[in-house]
Design a protein around this motif. Structure first.
Motif, PDB file in Angstrom:
ATOM      1  N   VAL A 147       0.838  -1.199   0.000  1.00 38.38           N
ATOM      2  CA  VAL A 147       0.000   0.000   0.000  1.00 38.38           C
ATOM      3  C   VAL A 147       0.874   1.250   0.000  1.00 38.38           C
ATOM      4  O   VAL A 147       1.826   1.337   0.769  1.00 38.38           O
ATOM      5  N   HIS A 148       0.574   2.193  -0.865  1.00 43.44           N
ATOM      6  CA  HIS A 148       1.362   3.425  -0.870  1.00 43.44           C
ATOM      7  C   HIS A 148       0.604   4.566  -1.522  1.00 43.44           C
ATOM      8  O   HIS A 148      -0.440   4.355  -2.149  1.00 43.44           O
ATOM      9  N   CYS A 149       1.119   5.776  -1.348  1.00 45.61           N
ATOM     10  CA  CYS A 149       0.527   6.962  -1.976  1.00 45.61           C
ATOM     11  C   CYS A 149       1.652   7.863  -2.476  1.00 45.61           C
ATOM     12  O   CYS A 149       2.827   7.534  -2.326  1.00 45.61           O
ATOM     13  N   ASP A 150       1.272   9.017  -3.039  1.00 45.60           N
ATOM     14  CA  ASP A 150       2.276   9.915  -3.612  1.00 45.60           C
ATOM     15  C   ASP A 150       3.209  10.511  -2.559  1.00 45.60           C
ATOM     16  O   ASP A 150       4.275  11.017  -2.879  1.00 45.60           O
ATOM     17  N   HIS A 151       2.774  10.493  -1.304  1.00 50.08           N
ATOM     18  CA  HIS A 151       3.577  11.131  -0.253  1.00 50.08           C
ATOM     19  C   HIS A 151       4.432  10.133   0.519  1.00 50.08           C
ATOM     20  O   HIS A 151       5.083  10.502   1.489  1.00 50.08           O
ATOM     21  N   CYS A 152       4.398   8.882   0.126  1.00 43.83           N
ATOM     22  CA  CYS A 152       5.197   7.869   0.816  1.00 43.83           C
ATOM     23  C   CYS A 152       6.690   8.091   0.560  1.00 43.83           C
ATOM     24  O   CYS A 152       7.083   8.524  -0.524  1.00 43.83           O
ATOM     25  N   ARG A 153       7.501   7.735   1.546  1.00 47.72           N
ATOM     26  CA  ARG A 153       8.936   7.627   1.295  1.00 47.72           C
ATOM     27  C   ARG A 153       9.190   6.214   0.774  1.00 47.72           C
ATOM     28  O   ARG A 153       8.701   5.234   1.323  1.00 47.72           O
TER      29      ARG A 153
ATOM     30  N   SER B 125       6.883   4.128   3.339  1.00 48.10           N
ATOM     31  CA  SER B 125       6.677   4.523   4.736  1.00 48.10           C
ATOM     32  C   SER B 125       6.357   6.010   4.828  1.00 48.10           C
ATOM     33  O   SER B 125       6.533   6.763   3.864  1.00 48.10           O
ATOM     34  N   HIS B 126       5.856   6.420   5.990  1.00 49.47           N
ATOM     35  CA  HIS B 126       5.589   7.823   6.283  1.00 49.47           C
ATOM     36  C   HIS B 126       6.338   8.214   7.535  1.00 49.47           C
ATOM     37  O   HIS B 126       5.852   8.021   8.632  1.00 49.47           O
ATOM     38  N   PRO B 127       7.534   8.778   7.384  1.00 49.73           N
ATOM     39  CA  PRO B 127       8.250   9.220   8.581  1.00 49.73           C
ATOM     40  C   PRO B 127       7.644  10.518   9.126  1.00 49.73           C
ATOM     41  O   PRO B 127       7.081  11.312   8.361  1.00 49.73           O
TER      42      PRO B 127
ATOM     43  N   GLY C 221      -6.312   2.871   6.860  1.00 51.53           N
ATOM     44  CA  GLY C 221      -6.562   3.331   5.505  1.00 51.53           C
ATOM     45  C   GLY C 221      -5.407   4.217   5.103  1.00 51.53           C
ATOM     46  O   GLY C 221      -4.784   4.850   5.949  1.00 51.53           O
ATOM     47  N   HIS C 222      -5.103   4.244   3.813  1.00 46.29           N
ATOM     48  CA  HIS C 222      -3.923   4.980   3.412  1.00 46.29           C
ATOM     49  C   HIS C 222      -4.252   6.171   2.520  1.00 46.29           C
ATOM     50  O   HIS C 222      -3.698   7.244   2.690  1.00 46.29           O
ATOM     51  N   GLY C 223      -5.191   5.979   1.600  1.00 49.23           N
ATOM     52  CA  GLY C 223      -5.572   7.070   0.710  1.00 49.23           C
ATOM     53  C   GLY C 223      -4.524   7.354  -0.340  1.00 49.23           C
ATOM     54  O   GLY C 223      -3.488   6.690  -0.414  1.00 49.23           O
TER      55      GLY C 223
HETATM   56 ZN   LIG Z   1       1.750   6.994   1.589  1.00 46.90          ZN
END
Ligand SMILES: [Zn+2]
Length: 446
Positions: A148-154, A165-167, A371-373
């Motif tokens: 699962v990931h989004c545009d803001h993930c590292r 991940s989201h630090p 949820g990740h979005g």
């Molecule tokens: Zn993300």
């Protein structure tokens, strides 16, 4: 001056109750820009935010499902009465409604509650060296997945595997003798901050300091942070923003400073030592404080010169080393202040112990994937979770009835199990009535 005092007086007179804090959250959610077009939507953005918050506050992933059920059977529900959710959206609708919402828009709720707690005198013991406020800033990650990931993930790649991940940089107010930390607004680390962990965290810390220094009087704060922040640009920024600091200083990352220290050990009186012998109930410990003034942070001509100190705790009968750490600071060091600086430097572990670990292990489901979005959902949910954590701490500091219940029910787990069970089966017209019911059933004296 008078204006500020008037504001503090107004906040103090309002107290720091559950309803006051919830009103702050509602006000902030009501101000969120509407991102949907048209006029025929059923659910309010505010309801989605309050609904997600209620799940974290109750520490119950099933809270909303139970309240929807109660609404069907009885025509009323606790999500509405306790949290002001007018219509409970489905989990999917909550995710869709909240995904576009930028979490920094909820920042003012943290600062509003902080101002309330301060004005009402509940933060009097949250101080350290020189009566400054201790703020610990520490990075962690609140989401990690291979799928699962989004545009803001590292995005990190380790051994040909991709991780998302989201630090985040967590900010908490701590006090040396205080069992709880007060959560402040976090700073999210974005992919734009860079790839290197050190670089990212430093960027986030700089942003946090620049954005929030205005909440404090000049030199009111001492910032506590890890070795990776113990570098010149951060120290210069903190000085420019008129904040003191105590930063962990490891040998591996500060070669110049430790070379200079090594030279100074040969100069009489340049490196000072203060020893304290203490009985810990089982054996004697020697607490050895060492300090030196004005050491160079790096090897060039423009280096800052800072004070350095270290604490080593040794078991006297066996010689076993029990603890060692060293710090750099802008604070003046002498035989008295070095003890306070080392104590406060040590209290940085509180973020780890009482901040991050409470979130991870004590029912907040910090790493649980609600949820990740695609846009902001993951950081927004974390922000609501941190607000729930702040609400709990604020109630524990300021509400006598909450304190009495927590003391009676001993463990945190029992308290939240009871809240979950009660609100599943019974309807409470308000938070105060829920507390009153628990007090009466437990026969706690008023
Ligand atoms: Zn993300």
């Amino acid at each position: 001056m008078w204006g500020k005092r008037g504001e503090e007086g107004r906040l103090a007179s309002q107290g720091v109750g559950f309803d006051t804090m919830l009103d702050r959250l509602k006000e902030s959610l009501a101000k969120m820009p509407e991102h949907r077009s048209g006029k025929n939507w059923i659910y309010e953005l505010k309801d989605a935010g309050l609904a997600a918050f209620s799940v974290f506050f109750m520490q119950s992933p099933s809270f909303l499902a139970y309240q929807r059920d109660m609404q069907r059977r009885k025509g009323h529900n606790n999500a509405a009465s306790l949290f002001g959710v007018e219509r409970i959206p489905s989990d999917g609708q909550i995710r869709n409604l909240l995904d576009p919402v930028d979490p920094t828009q909820l920042g003012e709720v943290f600062w509003g509650i902080y101002a309330h707690l301060k004005a009402a005198g509940h933060l009097a013991d949250y101080t350290g060296v020189g009566h400054t406020r201790l703020i610990s800033l520490d990075g962690t990650q609140h989401f990690s997945s291979q799928k699962v990931h989004c545009d803001h993930c590292r995005v990190t790649v380790r051994e040909a595997e991709t991780y998302y991940s989201h630090p985040v940089l967590l900010a908490v107010l701590c006090g040396a003798g205080q069992p709880q930390v007060v959560c402040l607004e976090p700073e999210f680390i974005t992919p734009q901050d860079g790839h290197d962990k050190q670089d990212c965290e430093q960027q986030a810390l700089k942003r946090w300091v620049k954005r929030h220094a205005r909440h404090f009087a000049p030199w009111e704060v001492t910032v506590l942070a890890d070795d990776l922040h113990a570098h010149q640009p951060i120290c210069e920024l903190l000085r420019a923003q008129r904040m003191h600091f105590i930063l962990t200083c490891k040998v591996e990352s500060h070669a110049t400073l430790y070379e200079e220290l090594e030279l100074l050990t040969r100069v009489e009186g340049a490196v000072l030592t203060h020893r304290v012998r203490q009985w810990n109930g089982r054996f004697h410990e020697e607490w050895r404080y060492q300090w030196a003034q004005q050491l160079p942070l790096r090897g060039d001509a423009k280096t800052l010169h800072l004070n350095w100190c270290a604490l080593t705790v040794t078991r006297t009968d066996t010689g076993q080393r029990l603890y060692h750490n060293a710090w750099i600071t802008d604070l003046a060091l002498d035989e008295t202040s070095v003890v306070a600086v080392a104590r406060d430097g040590r209290s940085r572990w509180k973020v780890e112990n009482e901040g991050i670990n409470v979130l991870k292990n004590q029912g907040y489901a910090f790493e649980h994937n609600y949820g990740h979005g695609q846009q902001h959902l993951a950081p927004l949910l974390l922000t609501l979770l941190l607000l729930a954590f702040l609400f709990h701490t604020a109630l524990a500091l300021s509400c006598a009835r909450y304190q009495a219940l927590r003391a009676e029910l001993a463990t945190r787990r029992t308290f939240f199990n009871d809240l979950r069970a009660l609100t599943r089966y019974l309807y409470f017209p308000s938070w105060q009535q829920l507390l009153t019911f628990m007090h009466q059933q437990l026969e706690i004296a008023p």
